[in-house]
Every structure is written in C-alpha cells, then in structure tokens.
Enzyme design. Sequence first.
Site, short mmCIF file in Angstrom:
data_model
loop_
_atom_site.label_atom_id
_atom_site.label_comp_id
_atom_site.label_asym_id
_atom_site.label_seq_id
_atom_site.Cartn_x
_atom_site.Cartn_y
_atom_site.Cartn_z
N ALA A 93 11.02 -2.93 36.78
CA ALA A 93 10.31 -2.09 37.75
C ALA A 93 9.53 -0.95 37.05
CB ALA A 93 11.28 -1.50 38.90
N ALA A 94 9.43 -0.82 35.93
CA ALA A 94 8.70 0.33 35.31
C ALA A 94 7.10 0.25 36.00
CB ALA A 94 8.46 0.10 33.65
N GLY A 95 6.50 -0.90 36.03
CA GLY A 95 5.35 -0.73 36.50
C GLY A 95 5.29 -0.55 38.03
N ASP A 96 6.52 -0.85 38.68
CA ASP A 96 6.54 -0.17 40.14
C ASP A 96 6.45 1.10 40.36
OD1 ASP A 96 6.49 -3.16 41.08
OD2 ASP A 96 8.53 -3.26 40.81
#
Length: 325
Positions: A258-261
């Site tokens: 979820a880093a991209g989210d």
Amino acid sequence: MIRTGKKLLVCGSINMDLVVRVDTLPTPRETVAGKSLAEVSGGKGANQAVAACRLGAEVAMLGMVGTDSFGNKLRSCLRQEGVQVDLVGTKEGPSGIAIIPVDKKGENMIIVVPGANGQLSPEDVDAAVAAIEDAGLVMLQLEIPVSTVLHVIRICKKRGIPVILNTAPVPEEFPGELLGVDLVCPNQKEAAAILGIPTPETIEEVNHAAHRLIERGAKQAVLTMGGKGAVLACKMPDGNIATTWIEPYPVQAVDTVAAGDAFLGALAYRLLDSDSLEMLERASLEDACRFASAAAACSVMVPGAQPSLPKLEQVHAMMRRNQVS
C-alpha cells in the site's frame, strides 16, 4: 484543469487482504513456511480512499463488495474511516480477495481475486453520475473492469472533471484511451508493460518512459520508483515535456504493501487542498508529489495496507524531519 469542488471520488476495488508473513518470498515450485496470517481491509481503490480521508479529504467510494462474510466488514471499515459508502453496492458472490506474502525485508507479492470488483459495471457508474458531477477530482485504478474505467473517464471528460488513473494492475490489452486522462500514475514495471519496453531502472530511463507516456496521450505523468522516489513529467505550453525528480525520504521499510496507495491518496488530498485554482499545473503537482512521497515513506514503516496509511500530522512530521516545508 480548474477545479469544480473539493470532494474526491474514488472508483475502484475493495478487497480483503490476507497477509502472510514469511522469511523469504517463494520462488516458482518452492514451498515456504508462513509465520502468521492476518485479515486486513484493502484493495487499491479502498486504500486510496482511506489514505486521502485519513489526511482530511472529503472522500466518496464507488465500488462493490460481495455477499460473503467479508462484504459487510469491508463496508464497515470504510465507514469507520470516514469514507462515504452510499455508492458501495453488493453483488451476489464473494468479495474481492488479495493474497499477500510479505518477507522480513518488507517486500511483497500480491495475487488478486477480483470477486465483486469484477462486477462493477458501466450501468453501476451511470447510477452514480450525480456523485461524479459533485466531485472535484476522480481517482481510478485497474482492479475493476477496464470497460467500467473507460466509462468513468468518458463521463468525466464530458463534464470537465479531472481524472487521476493509477495503472495497476496493467491488463494484457491496454487501450490507449486509458492514457487520455489528466494524470497517469504507473510504477516502473507498469510503465514498462504499457510501453512495451524493459523496466526502466535509472533516473534517465524513467525520464524517458515518462516522456513516452505523455507522447502516448497522458496530459501529465507521475512514474513512481519505490525507494528511489518518483519522476513527474508535464507537458509545457510550448509543447516541450519537463521532468522533475521527486526525491525519496530515507526510511527503514517494514512493509511496502500500500505504499503506492498512500502516495496516490496523499497526492489527491494535496491537490484538492491546494489554494491554486489550477490544481494540475506543474507547481501544484510538484508540491503534491513531495507531500505524497512523505506519506509513502510513513506507510512503509508500518505493516499492513490500511493500517499503514498515515495521518496528516505524521506526514508533516516526516517532512519536518527531512527539512522539507
């Protein structure tokens, strides 16, 4: 693109993430022992909605859950975070599931079973047109049918509503029309799949890939590079393409899920919160990308998808720690 409102509408996936802790990620035909299993609310759409909402944005979610035991739990988790769920419907059958092994270095693999996400239709979107028209910004991903994503893009174009497209996961057949949005946001591997090139690794290669995305139709592009930061590419009034490297924040990653989210939710929040009327002009995008980079850095320090998404004070603390205003 001049804004019409301050609400973010996220149209996308809602999943239950089954997170398995392992020492090392398995290779083909290899069996490894899992250390633990956790059920965590996720899905790229839901994660991005929660990420923006946790920072203070007004967010509505358009998506689907199933009639299984996960459906009500997923809807309830979104509501508890402050995300508006009036547009989260129910389809007969299972909810979306993601199976995510995570190693001790924080790296992960993700297997997604679409479930109800795969049943979100253009007709469901038509029933939510009033909510789309009320949005100042619409965010999309590709964990729902491509036909539905394209339908949302066409509606937004007709009404002058800016669109951010996260190109994950890249479908085998990638319609060029998907790039005809205000801001397209792939990572390195996704950009390579879209363009049919080897995965860009160096800043120079990523700059070139970002140029290619704009030449293929995107108005602006942000190409994320994980721990190496991101590259912003903008088409200038004179027709030239300007690129800017967004420096990463140095942190010890525990879990990159979820880093991209976190990055995308923070990007949307910052753009909507900007005092600039032209939210997608280069200066606003650079500011938003640096803010989003700090949010992503915060997220990789905490395990899990939605549990890792930071609050506003955490992002500000990260920026102060690295002397970025």
